[in-house]
Motif scaffolding. Structure first.
Motif, PDB file in Angstrom:
ATOM      1  N   GLU A   1       0.875  -1.172   0.000  1.00 32.49           N
ATOM      2  CA  GLU A   1       0.000   0.000   0.000  1.00 32.49           C
ATOM      3  C   GLU A   1       0.909   1.217   0.000  1.00 32.49           C
TER       4      GLU A   1
ATOM      5  N   TYR B   1       3.346  -0.173   9.608  1.00 31.74           N
ATOM      6  CA  TYR B   1       3.249  -0.240   8.148  1.00 31.74           C
ATOM      7  C   TYR B   1       3.632  -1.641   7.662  1.00 31.74           C
TER       8      TYR B   1
ATOM      9  N   GLU C   1       0.019  -8.563   6.194  1.00 33.12           N
ATOM     10  CA  GLU C   1      -1.393  -8.952   6.072  1.00 33.12           C
ATOM     11  C   GLU C   1      -1.860  -8.852   4.622  1.00 33.12           C
ATOM     12  N   LEU C   2      -1.510  -7.766   3.940  1.00 32.47           N
ATOM     13  CA  LEU C   2      -1.894  -7.567   2.546  1.00 32.47           C
ATOM     14  C   LEU C   2      -1.371  -8.702   1.664  1.00 32.47           C
TER      15      LEU C   2
ATOM     16  N   LYS D   1       3.557  -4.470   9.258  1.00 28.47           N
ATOM     17  CA  LYS D   1       2.519  -5.432   9.652  1.00 28.47           C
ATOM     18  C   LYS D   1       1.355  -5.413   8.663  1.00 28.47           C
ATOM     19  N   ARG D   2       0.946  -4.227   8.225  1.00 33.48           N
ATOM     20  CA  ARG D   2      -0.135  -4.137   7.238  1.00 33.48           C
ATOM     21  C   ARG D   2       0.273  -4.790   5.909  1.00 33.48           C
ATOM     22  N   GLN D   3       1.564  -4.671   5.552  1.00 35.18           N
ATOM     23  CA  GLN D   3       2.026  -5.273   4.296  1.00 35.18           C
ATOM     24  C   GLN D   3       2.066  -6.790   4.406  1.00 35.18           C
TER      25      GLN D   3
END
Length: 160
Positions: A25, A92, A98-99, A94-96
């Motif tokens: 993202e 950030y 998950e993505l 961690k979100r990647q």
């Protein structure tokens, strides 16, 4: 899309190409190292593609965007640990993870008892900690390095 060896680095909604997809993202105003444009990141992705085999363990020290941890997991590493001590950047990363649908253990400090088959890391001020992880691997009976490759500011140890 940015094609780097086996990998395609993509935005969250870009169509998948022929490579192993790694999605990110946009980081907005957050400065994050390792989104695929830097020559050192590209070199590491190529080295990981050659070094990481299914079932291996990988430590990504100073994970930044998480690109190397994501790549290791997608190459079949069974245990991936990403170390990031900046809370905003860790969130950030961690979100990647998950993505990208990868199982990566995200920690703030270097694990003191684990050993890893492959260690990659951004060494801005952390050479002593990486050396300590390397010494623990040696003490655990793993034959360590002599294969050390340096791309400023990164260092990679491959434990055999």
């Amino acid at each position: 899309m940015l094609s780097i060896g086996l990998f395609d680095v993509l935005g969250p909604d870009e169509p998948v190409g022929s490579g192993i997809p790694i999605r990110f993202e946009p980081p907005g105003l957050l400065w994050v190292y390792g989104l695929g444009w830097q020559p050192s990141t590209q070199a590491y992705l190529a080295k990981l593609a050659a070094a990481v085999k299914p079932g291996m363990s990988v430590l990504d020290f100073g994970t930044g965007s998480g690109i190397l941890a994501i790549a290791a997991a997608k190459l079949g590493a069974s245990h991936v640990v990403a170390v990031e001590n900046n809370a905003e950047i860790a969130a950030y990363a961690k979100r990647q993870f998950e993505l990208n649908g990868v199982d990566v253990e995200l920690v703030e400090t270097l694990p003191d008892t684990e050993t890893f088959d492959v260690i990659v890391g951004n060494l801005s001020g952390t050479k002593a900690e990486i050396a300590a992880a390397h010494a623990r691997a040696k003490a655990a009976g793993q034959t360590a390095t002599p294969e050390i490759e340096l791309w400023e500011p990164k260092l990679r140890f491959r434990l055999k």
